[in-house]
Design a protein around this motif. Structure first.
Motif, PDB file in Angstrom:
ATOM      1  N   THR A  90     -19.009 -15.728 -47.783  1.00  0.00           N
ATOM      2  CA  THR A  90     -18.101 -16.548 -46.972  1.00  0.00           C
ATOM      3  C   THR A  90     -18.439 -18.027 -47.165  1.00  0.00           C
ATOM      4  O   THR A  90     -18.044 -18.633 -48.138  1.00  0.00           O
ATOM      5  CB  THR A  90     -18.208 -16.142 -45.491  1.00  0.00           C
ATOM      6  OG1 THR A  90     -19.584 -16.204 -45.069  1.00  0.00           O
ATOM      7  CG2 THR A  90     -17.681 -14.733 -45.262  1.00  0.00           C
ATOM      8  N   LEU A  99      -9.803 -21.297 -46.932  1.00  0.00           N
ATOM      9  CA  LEU A  99     -10.229 -20.040 -46.341  1.00  0.00           C
ATOM     10  C   LEU A  99      -9.103 -19.018 -46.281  1.00  0.00           C
ATOM     11  O   LEU A  99      -9.319 -17.825 -46.506  1.00  0.00           O
ATOM     12  CB  LEU A  99     -10.789 -20.267 -44.931  1.00  0.00           C
ATOM     13  CG  LEU A  99     -12.250 -20.698 -44.814  1.00  0.00           C
ATOM     14  CD1 LEU A  99     -12.469 -22.092 -45.393  1.00  0.00           C
ATOM     15  CD2 LEU A  99     -12.709 -20.651 -43.364  1.00  0.00           C
ATOM     16  N   GLY A 102      -8.639 -17.381 -49.444  1.00  0.00           N
ATOM     17  CA  GLY A 102      -9.864 -16.832 -50.014  1.00  0.00           C
ATOM     18  C   GLY A 102     -10.278 -17.551 -51.283  1.00  0.00           C
ATOM     19  O   GLY A 102     -11.065 -17.019 -52.072  1.00  0.00           O
ATOM     20  N   TRP A 158     -15.051 -23.975 -42.520  1.00  0.00           N
ATOM     21  CA  TRP A 158     -16.070 -23.082 -41.968  1.00  0.00           C
ATOM     22  C   TRP A 158     -16.631 -23.622 -40.661  1.00  0.00           C
ATOM     23  O   TRP A 158     -16.946 -22.851 -39.756  1.00  0.00           O
ATOM     24  CB  TRP A 158     -17.183 -22.858 -42.996  1.00  0.00           C
ATOM     25  CG  TRP A 158     -16.728 -22.017 -44.137  1.00  0.00           C
ATOM     26  CD1 TRP A 158     -16.473 -22.412 -45.418  1.00  0.00           C
ATOM     27  CD2 TRP A 158     -16.411 -20.629 -44.080  1.00  0.00           C
ATOM     28  NE1 TRP A 158     -16.014 -21.359 -46.166  1.00  0.00           N
ATOM     29  CE2 TRP A 158     -15.974 -20.247 -45.375  1.00  0.00           C
ATOM     30  CE3 TRP A 158     -16.449 -19.660 -43.074  1.00  0.00           C
ATOM     31  CZ2 TRP A 158     -15.588 -18.941 -45.676  1.00  0.00           C
ATOM     32  CZ3 TRP A 158     -16.059 -18.357 -43.371  1.00  0.00           C
ATOM     33  CH2 TRP A 158     -15.633 -18.004 -44.667  1.00  0.00           C
ATOM     34  N   TYR A 202      -9.929 -15.002 -38.201  1.00  0.00           N
ATOM     35  CA  TYR A 202     -10.199 -14.939 -39.643  1.00  0.00           C
ATOM     36  C   TYR A 202     -10.854 -13.600 -39.967  1.00  0.00           C
ATOM     37  O   TYR A 202     -11.866 -13.227 -39.361  1.00  0.00           O
ATOM     38  CB  TYR A 202     -11.111 -16.084 -40.055  1.00  0.00           C
ATOM     39  CG  TYR A 202     -11.266 -16.240 -41.558  1.00  0.00           C
ATOM     40  CD1 TYR A 202     -10.194 -16.632 -42.343  1.00  0.00           C
ATOM     41  CD2 TYR A 202     -12.488 -15.991 -42.187  1.00  0.00           C
ATOM     42  CE1 TYR A 202     -10.326 -16.782 -43.717  1.00  0.00           C
ATOM     43  CE2 TYR A 202     -12.628 -16.141 -43.552  1.00  0.00           C
ATOM     44  CZ  TYR A 202     -11.538 -16.526 -44.324  1.00  0.00           C
ATOM     45  OH  TYR A 202     -11.671 -16.669 -45.684  1.00  0.00           O
ATOM     46  N   VAL A 204     -12.452 -10.735 -42.764  1.00  0.00           N
ATOM     47  CA  VAL A 204     -13.120 -10.505 -44.053  1.00  0.00           C
ATOM     48  C   VAL A 204     -13.322  -9.000 -44.198  1.00  0.00           C
ATOM     49  O   VAL A 204     -13.926  -8.367 -43.332  1.00  0.00           O
ATOM     50  CB  VAL A 204     -14.480 -11.226 -44.126  1.00  0.00           C
ATOM     51  CG1 VAL A 204     -15.160 -10.934 -45.470  1.00  0.00           C
ATOM     52  CG2 VAL A 204     -14.311 -12.726 -43.925  1.00  0.00           C
ATOM     53  N   LYS A 206     -15.134  -6.452 -46.581  1.00  0.00           N
ATOM     54  CA  LYS A 206     -16.140  -6.335 -47.639  1.00  0.00           C
ATOM     55  C   LYS A 206     -16.270  -4.875 -48.040  1.00  0.00           C
ATOM     56  O   LYS A 206     -16.695  -4.037 -47.257  1.00  0.00           O
ATOM     57  CB  LYS A 206     -17.490  -6.857 -47.134  1.00  0.00           C
ATOM     58  CG  LYS A 206     -18.641  -6.664 -48.115  1.00  0.00           C
ATOM     59  CD  LYS A 206     -19.961  -7.047 -47.471  1.00  0.00           C
ATOM     60  CE  LYS A 206     -21.139  -6.758 -48.398  1.00  0.00           C
ATOM     61  NZ  LYS A 206     -22.437  -7.067 -47.746  1.00  0.00           N
ATOM     62  N   THR A 213     -13.690  -8.412 -52.240  1.00  0.00           N
ATOM     63  CA  THR A 213     -13.657  -8.821 -50.835  1.00  0.00           C
ATOM     64  C   THR A 213     -12.313  -9.459 -50.534  1.00  0.00           C
ATOM     65  O   THR A 213     -11.785 -10.227 -51.335  1.00  0.00           O
ATOM     66  CB  THR A 213     -14.798  -9.813 -50.536  1.00  0.00           C
ATOM     67  OG1 THR A 213     -16.045  -9.224 -50.917  1.00  0.00           O
ATOM     68  CG2 THR A 213     -14.840 -10.169 -49.056  1.00  0.00           C
ATOM     69  N   TYR A 215      -9.782 -11.653 -47.746  1.00  0.00           N
ATOM     70  CA  TYR A 215      -9.845 -12.708 -46.742  1.00  0.00           C
ATOM     71  C   TYR A 215      -8.440 -12.920 -46.173  1.00  0.00           C
ATOM     72  O   TYR A 215      -7.445 -12.711 -46.867  1.00  0.00           O
ATOM     73  CB  TYR A 215     -10.346 -14.014 -47.361  1.00  0.00           C
ATOM     74  CG  TYR A 215     -11.669 -13.878 -48.073  1.00  0.00           C
ATOM     75  CD1 TYR A 215     -12.871 -14.096 -47.410  1.00  0.00           C
ATOM     76  CD2 TYR A 215     -11.722 -13.520 -49.421  1.00  0.00           C
ATOM     77  CE1 TYR A 215     -14.087 -13.971 -48.061  1.00  0.00           C
ATOM     78  CE2 TYR A 215     -12.938 -13.389 -50.087  1.00  0.00           C
ATOM     79  CZ  TYR A 215     -14.121 -13.615 -49.406  1.00  0.00           C
ATOM     80  OH  TYR A 215     -15.323 -13.480 -50.059  1.00  0.00           O
ATOM     81  N   CYS A 217      -6.016 -15.111 -42.770  1.00  0.00           N
ATOM     82  CA  CYS A 217      -5.858 -15.868 -41.528  1.00  0.00           C
ATOM     83  C   CYS A 217      -4.750 -15.248 -40.693  1.00  0.00           C
ATOM     84  O   CYS A 217      -3.631 -15.040 -41.200  1.00  0.00           O
ATOM     85  CB  CYS A 217      -5.498 -17.328 -41.825  1.00  0.00           C
ATOM     86  SG  CYS A 217      -6.858 -18.322 -42.448  1.00  0.00           S
TER      87      CYS A 217
END
Length: 362
Positions: A90, A99, A102, A158, A202, A204, A206, A213, A215, A217
């Motif tokens: 991240t 973000l 990604g 972040w 947000y 994620v 994995k 991965t 990502y 919003c």
């Protein structure tokens, strides 16, 4: 000649079978998915753009701007905001301001700011999350939320997110048919507490069987909602102008509501549109613990718009300030109940602006 045709047909069959095997193997080599509840930008923009022709043409301005940047393929593949080399990384891996994509340049348009479709939530409440499993693989899901004071007019960084996820889910099972919208990972958990107003959740994903991965919003507003989505527009345009449903009601002076703020919520949806105007439905919801005996919804008319008529409600107006109160027969709304009223609005252009509503119950 017959033997030659048979040989050619056999060769074509082998080639087609080989191509099919390659395509099938390619399709299952990677996971694909995106948050559906609360909806990610790509998922809700895909929903916003669905049309009867099969084209995906978003009407929401932020969604349309994202497609102008990233192309329509970003919505045809709304479930593929991924980094094959992510390995769950991240901060320090995905750059600030990127973000939501990604760091994947194919989705750069979704890093932009704007009036994205919003999911309405209640801080601290239990919520049923779902994440699409277009291609299923095991893994962990992490959900973060923006800090208090986050500025939605700036790209996400972040430092804008809380340091730790508010919810982590370890290898949830898949339900429904994988490779469709019905294929989903589902879990139930508590939303972050002590949050109000606009935020981003947000996500994620994995994978545990590869470095891939995902990502995403999800734009939300903590206002006492139960997962309702606003900001999606009806892409259909009728070929003829509909008749006016009712005669406009006579404006009256509204009474002052007495219920605490936050329990009443109103959603504005364009249900029909034509050159020079549109028809809308407003849903009034009671998220409180006691019944309403009356309600009122207010907004400021966007520039160039006028109200032509209202039904199932009583209209009053002062300049561009509009208020609609309940009619005699639909003032009572039970806790977690709702009612609707409709209106016709005169508006220029093919993509009219929608107002922000205030709602109060008595």
């Amino acid at each position: 000649m017959t033997r030659r045709r048979s040989t050619i047909l056999a060769a074509v069959t082998v080639v087609l079978a080989s191509l099919t095997a390659i395509l099938l193997n390619t399709g299952t080599a990677e996971a694909h998915g995106a948050m559906m509840k609360p909806g990610s930008r790509t998922f809700l923009c895909w929903q916003d753009g669905l049309s009867s022709t099969g084209q995906i043409i978003p009407q929401n301005p932020a969604c349309a701007a994202a497609v102008n940047t990233s192309g329509a393929n970003s919505l045809y593949n709304w479930f593929a905001v991924l980094r094959s080399d992510g390995a769950g990384r991240t901060r320090g891996f995905i750059p600030d301001g990127k973000l939501c994509s990604g760091g994947n340049p194919g989705y750069a348009g979704f890093d932009g700011v704007g009036d994205w479709p919003l999911t309405h939530l209640t801080a601290g409440a239990t919520f049923d999350f779902s994440y699409n499993a277009w291609a299923a693989h095991p893994g962990w899901f992490y959900t973060y939320v923006t800090k208090d004071g986050w500025d939605p007019s700036q790209p996400l960084t972040w430092d804008s997110l809380e340091d730790q996820p508010f919810l982590t889910v370890d290898h949830p099972p898949v339900t429904g048919q994988v490779g469709t919208v019905d294929g989903q990972y589902k879990w139930t958990g508590a939303l972050p507490s002590n949050k109000s107003g606009r935020h981003i959740i947000y996500s994620v994903w994995k994978r545990s069987d590869s470095a891939e991965t995902f990502y995403g919003c999800s734009d939300v507003v903590f206002d006492g909602g139960h997962g309702e989505v606003t900001g999606l527009k009806d892409p259909g345009t009728p070929t003829t102008t509909p008749t006016t449903p009712t005669t406009p009601t006579t404006p009256t002076t509204p009474t002052t509501p007495t219920t605490p703020p936050g329990s009443c919520m109103a959603m504005y949806e364009i249900t029909n549109a034509w050159s020079g105007g549109y028809q809308a439905t407003v849903t009034v919801m009671n998220h409180g613990t006691t019944a309403y005996t009356g309600w009122q919804v207010g907004w400021t008319l966007p520039s160039g718009q006028t109200v032509g008529s209202v039904w199932n409600g009583t209209l009053s107006q002062s300049g561009s300030a509009v208020t609609v109160r309940n009619a005699d027969w639909n003032g009572r709304i039970a806790p977690d109940g709702q009612t609707t009223f409709g209106l016709v609005v005169n508006a220029a252009g093919s993509n009219p602006a929608q107002p922000s509503l205030t709602c109060q119950g008595t």
